[in-house]
Design an enzyme around this catalytic site. Structure first.
Site, PDB file in Angstrom:
ATOM      1  N   SER A 140       0.805  -1.137  -0.112  1.00 37.05           N
ATOM      2  CA  SER A 140      -0.086  -0.104  -0.069  1.00 37.05           C
ATOM      3  C   SER A 140       0.839   1.281  -0.031  1.00 37.05           C
ATOM      4  O   SER A 140       2.125   1.268   0.550  1.00 37.05           O
ATOM      5  CB  SER A 140      -0.733   0.132   1.343  1.00 37.05           C
ATOM      6  N   TYR A 153      -1.553  -0.904  10.596  1.00 39.06           N
ATOM      7  CA  TYR A 153      -1.602  -1.192   9.231  1.00 39.06           C
ATOM      8  C   TYR A 153      -0.467  -0.586   8.342  1.00 39.06           C
ATOM      9  O   TYR A 153      -0.011  -1.313   7.599  1.00 39.06           O
ATOM     10  CB  TYR A 153      -3.053  -0.474   8.543  1.00 39.06           C
ATOM     11  N   LYS A 157       2.306  -2.766   6.061  1.00 41.13           N
ATOM     12  CA  LYS A 157       2.707  -2.428   4.763  1.00 41.13           C
ATOM     13  C   LYS A 157       4.121  -1.936   4.496  1.00 41.13           C
ATOM     14  O   LYS A 157       4.828  -2.191   3.590  1.00 41.13           O
ATOM     15  CB  LYS A 157       1.808  -1.509   4.134  1.00 41.13           C
ATOM     16  N   THR A 188     -13.045  -0.548  -3.535  1.00 45.45           N
ATOM     17  CA  THR A 188     -13.468  -1.758  -3.154  1.00 45.45           C
ATOM     18  C   THR A 188     -14.199  -1.570  -1.558  1.00 45.45           C
ATOM     19  O   THR A 188     -14.056  -0.616  -1.116  1.00 45.45           O
ATOM     20  CB  THR A 188     -12.672  -2.997  -2.998  1.00 45.45           C
TER      21      THR A 188
END
Length: 275
Positions: A140, A153, A157, A188
Site C-alpha cells: 500500500s 496497518y 505495509k 472496493t
C-alpha cells in the site's frame, strides 16, 4: 511471459482485488489455486470462472501458520508446481492504537505481514525445484508514508514492502522474482463499505479500481519490476513525502481538507454508507 497453463496461487481471492486478479489470470489461460477464509465466497468465484479442471479453491485462514503451509502443499498436490504466488489477503482495524483491541492489532500483523512471509518461504521450495517463479506482494502507499489512526496497518505495509525488496535481493540470479504493488485507495469494500472510519487524507489521492490493481499485479508477474506504486502520481507524491517529512507534515492539512470533500461523495448523510 505467457501465463498460459501457469499455476497461480492467490490469497484473499473471493472478492475485491483478489477476485479481479483471479479473473485476469484465468482469462490469460492460467490454472488457479484460490484461497480465502470463507468457502461461500470461493465457491461463487469458482462458479463464475467455470472450467473446474483449471481451478482449485482452498478455504483457509492465513492467520494460522499451519494453514499457510497447507495452502502451498495443496497447490503443489493439485498442479505439481507453483509459478506465481500473489499475497493479496489483507485486513485493517482503524483507530488510535490505544483504542483498538490488542487482538485486532495482532490480526493486522498476522494477515498483512506474517502470512506473506510464511507463504513466500513455503512457496520458495517448489519454485527452487523448478528454477523459476514469481512472488507478488500487495502492499500500500501507506507503506511508503505512514497514516495516523492506521499505525499498525502502515507498519505492516512498510514491513511487507521492505521484506519484498530484501527478498528480491536474496533471490537475485535464482530465476525467482519478487515484486510489490503499492496502491493508494481502491474502490472496493475495503474502504468504501464504511468510509466514515477511513482517514480523510486517504481520499485525497486518486481512486484505483480493483481491475487496475490486478493489471499491475500481472505486469509485475510478467516483467519482474521490483515495485509498482499506483497511481503513478501518488507514488511520486509519497516519494517526496518520505524524503521530505517536514514538507509532508506541512501539506497534510491541505490534503486532509481535500480528502474530506472527496469523502463526502461516498457518504449517504442519512446512513453513513456509500452513496
Amino acid at each position: 511471459m505467457s501465463f498460459q497453463d501457469q499455476v497461480v496461487v492467490i490469497t484473499g481471492a473471493s472478492a475485491g482485488v483478489g477476485a479481479e486478479t483471479a479473473r485476469a489470470f484465468f482469462a490469460a489461460g492460467s490454472r488457479l489455486v484460490l484461497a480465502a477464509r470463507g468457502q461461500a465466497g470461493l465457491d461463487r468465484i469458482a462458479a463464475e470462472l467455470g472450467e473446474p479442471e483449471r481451478l482449485r479453491v482452498v478455504a483457509c485462514d492465513v492467520r494460522e501458520p499451519e494453514d499457510c503451509r497447507r495452502l502451498i502443499d495443496e497447490a503443489v498436490a493439485a498442479f505439481g508446481r507453483i509459478d506465481v504466488l500473489v499475497n493479496n489477503a489483507g485486513c485493517n482495524h482503524r483507530g488510535a492504537v490505544e483504542e483498538v483491541a490488542a487482538e485486532d492489532l495482532a490480526e493486522v500483523i498476522e494477515v498483512n505481514l506474517r502470512a506473506p512471509v510464511l507463504l513466500s518461504r513455503h512457496a520458495l521450495e517448489p519454485m527452487r525445484a523448478a528454477g523459476r517463479g514469481v512472488i507478488v506482494n500487495v502492499a500500500s502507499l501507506a507503506g511508503r508514508v505512514p497514516l495516523p489512526h492506521e499505525a499498525t496497518y502502515s507498519a505492516t505495509k512498510f514491513g511487507l514492502r521492505g521484506f519484498s525488496l530484501a527478498l528480491a535481493e536474496e533471490l537475485r540470479g535464482s530465476g525467482i522474482t519478487v515484486s510489490v504493488v503499492s496502491p493508494g485507495p481502491i474502490a472496493t469494500g475495503f474502504i468504501l463499505e464504511d468510509p466514515t472510519d477511513v482517514p480523510d487524507i486517504v481520499f485525497s489521492q486518486p481512486m484505483s479500481t480493483a481491475a487496475e490493481v490486478a493489471a499491475a499485479i500481472m505486469a509485475c508477474a510478467r516483467d519482474g519490476r521490483r515495485e509498482r506504486p499506483m497511481p503513478a502520481s501518488s507514488g511520486l507524491l509519497t516519494t517526496v513525502a518520505y524524503l521530505a517529512p517536514g514538507l509532508s507534515r506541512a501539506l497534510r492539512p491541505l490534503l486532509e481538507r481535500k480528502g474530506a470533500r472527496v469523502k463526502q461523495r461516498y457518504l449517504n448523510p442519512a446512513s453513513g454508507r456509500k452513496a
